[in-house]
Design a protein around this motif. Sequence first.
Motif, PDB file in Angstrom:
ATOM      1  N   GLY A  68      48.419  72.219 -31.167  1.00  0.00           N
ATOM      2  CA  GLY A  68      49.662  71.696 -31.711  1.00  0.00           C
ATOM      3  C   GLY A  68      50.866  72.023 -30.849  1.00  0.00           C
ATOM      4  N   ASP A  69      51.920  72.577 -31.486  1.00  0.00           N
ATOM      5  CA  ASP A  69      53.170  72.852 -30.774  1.00  0.00           C
ATOM      6  C   ASP A  69      53.278  74.295 -30.293  1.00  0.00           C
ATOM      7  OD1 ASP A  69      53.485  74.151 -33.154  1.00  0.00           O
ATOM      8  OD2 ASP A  69      55.124  72.909 -33.885  1.00  0.00           O
ATOM      9  N   LEU A  70      52.202  75.078 -30.391  1.00  0.00           N
ATOM     10  CA  LEU A  70      52.290  76.488 -30.031  1.00  0.00           C
ATOM     11  C   LEU A  70      52.638  76.703 -28.561  1.00  0.00           C
ATOM     12  CD1 LEU A  70      49.310  78.070 -32.013  1.00  0.00           C
ATOM     13  CD2 LEU A  70      51.749  78.145 -32.564  1.00  0.00           C
ATOM     14  N   GLU A  71      52.074  75.883 -27.680  1.00  0.00           N
ATOM     15  CA  GLU A  71      52.330  76.090 -26.254  1.00  0.00           C
ATOM     16  C   GLU A  71      53.789  75.816 -25.875  1.00  0.00           C
ATOM     17  OE1 GLU A  71      50.231  75.265 -21.925  1.00  0.00           O
ATOM     18  OE2 GLU A  71      49.637  74.068 -23.662  1.00  0.00           O
ATOM     19  N   PRO A  72      54.386  74.674 -26.261  1.00  0.00           N
ATOM     20  CA  PRO A  72      55.800  74.480 -25.919  1.00  0.00           C
ATOM     21  C   PRO A  72      56.725  75.509 -26.565  1.00  0.00           C
ATOM     22  CG  PRO A  72      55.010  72.713 -27.350  1.00  0.00           C
ATOM     23  CD  PRO A  72      53.811  73.463 -26.895  1.00  0.00           C
ATOM     24  N   VAL A  73      56.401  75.953 -27.785  1.00  0.00           N
ATOM     25  CA  VAL A  73      57.203  77.002 -28.413  1.00  0.00           C
ATOM     26  C   VAL A  73      57.118  78.289 -27.601  1.00  0.00           C
ATOM     27  CG1 VAL A  73      57.391  78.522 -30.410  1.00  0.00           C
ATOM     28  CG2 VAL A  73      57.096  76.073 -30.754  1.00  0.00           C
ATOM     29  N   SER A  74      55.915  78.665 -27.181  1.00  0.00           N
ATOM     30  CA  SER A  74      55.744  79.913 -26.439  1.00  0.00           C
ATOM     31  C   SER A  74      56.464  79.873 -25.099  1.00  0.00           C
ATOM     32  CB  SER A  74      54.259  80.202 -26.231  1.00  0.00           C
ATOM     33  OG  SER A  74      53.652  79.219 -25.405  1.00  0.00           O
ATOM     34  N   GLN A  75      56.506  78.707 -24.478  1.00  0.00           N
ATOM     35  CA  GLN A  75      57.215  78.585 -23.199  1.00  0.00           C
ATOM     36  C   GLN A  75      58.712  78.826 -23.363  1.00  0.00           C
ATOM     37  OE1 GLN A  75      55.940  74.640 -22.128  1.00  0.00           O
ATOM     38  NE2 GLN A  75      54.038  75.345 -21.168  1.00  0.00           N
TER      39      GLN A  75
END
Length: 540
Positions: free
Chosen positions: A391-398
């Motif tokens: 889901g959106d976890l990667e863009p949030v973590s960046q």
Amino acid sequence: MKQKIGRKLLYLFFTLVVIISAGCSDNSSTKTNGSNSSTPMDGGTVTLSIAADPIFNPFHPNAFVESVFINRVLFSGLTKPGKDLSPAPDLATSWEPSEDGLSWTFHLREGVKWHDGKPFTAEDVAYTFNNIVLDKKLAASGASIYSGVKQVEVKDAKTVVFQLDRPMAALPAYLGYNSGILPKHIFEGKDPWNLTSFNKEKPIGTGPFKIGKYLAGQQVELVANPDYYAGKPHLDKLVYKVIADGNSQVAQALSNELSIMILDSNASTDRIKQAGNLTINPVNVTRFYWISLNQKDPRFTDVRVRRAFMHAIDRESIIKTVEKGYAQIANSPISPSLENYYKKDVSGYDYDPNKAKKLLAEAGWKDTNGDGILDKDGKPFSFNFDIGIKGDLEPVSQMVQQYLKAVGIDVKLNTMEWNAMIQKNIVKRDYDMILNWWIYPSDPDVLPYFHSSTAEKGYNLPGFKDQKLDNLLELGQKTIDPKERQKVYFDLQDYMSEQLPYLFLWYPQEIQIRNKNLQGVPELGLRDAMHYVNEWWIKQ
């Protein structure tokens, strides 16, 4: 033991992240999408999607989210989430606690039949809990939320009594959360996890739909149950198609091949808004995003460091850019959807990098060599940030990585395949910092996620231990009176925001995509809306 805990945690995580495509409480006045403006029509098929083949058993240790959306239709529980999120009648019509709070009595509905025609009785309830859920050797999925239940007694054919070792005000809510009752006449004397004829072939429940055809790896077809206690559903069939890829699910919704689904990434919302056949329905749910800082790492045990991280992260910007505005700032785990328990004026953490730097300096973290990275006792503030790709976890973590870098913290992002993340971070607790979310029943009792007793072996992933927090959690769990309970959870939210056992980020809305012809779906999270699927209908 780790394997058992891992299964339970894996179940919860999958419940949170897989996209699902796709009713009779006393709260019938709650809005539905179209059912108040037209007369329901009978007939037709609604098509949903699941990511993998299901297991037809709500307590099976390997029944993950692909099973949840089917099992909530096949198997009725004693209660179900009401349309106002309060526990509503299902197989039980009423319930009451004892004066000391150490037992709950449930009065069962008359005339309920299993899908094979056998009568439903109190014996089925007692067997489900005493012989399956409460048997620690079986490690049933979700069993930990019933840790306060000693046994279930049969008072008569239509009355059961839950005997507790401590008061549990949230028991009626828990009983509506993935807790469908199983038939004693089929399971008695059998291994509940290896009963393939039931778990993978022909399940028998009491719900509004029953098994039709099942083609492994392709789809599950459920057909309307004409003997359902609330009457035959409007729809003829529910079809769950096995589609793992989120983009493929969106494409099939756009082409009318799916009727309803949940987005796990809001990046597609603009595209969907332009489609003439679909509606976007944001729904508030009991869910919160968090960052967990491993409390075995001494760098994170200083609350000033945790507070500094909160000031360093621009949560509003992430909500705007990644979540597309479908979220609001969280300062505790108690969701705004729990209106009677959510405290609006909990003190929070504004985006203030200078304040973050000041707090870090007070905690001893300063850039002594001018390299742009804070250090203490000769060691740089550098650590790994593990993230599961979903889901959106990667863009949030960046974005989080960049915000922390701006205040002098060297964060190394480590993206991982989802199952690998579960094993490393959740089962083995091998991590420095992680980001994810929790979802929980529609009750403010969050003891399983924060109590010291669940650190290292339960859902308390940071391993945070605090006696005052434990006391508040225990008090909230045993307080029955709504006004007194509200006060306890108001105090709990203030204390959690102050101490930050997790870094609370935001409360996301669940974004449901529905075909405009689908009517009668209550404004609930889709998991909860499945309890009302008998009310769904298709506008011709």
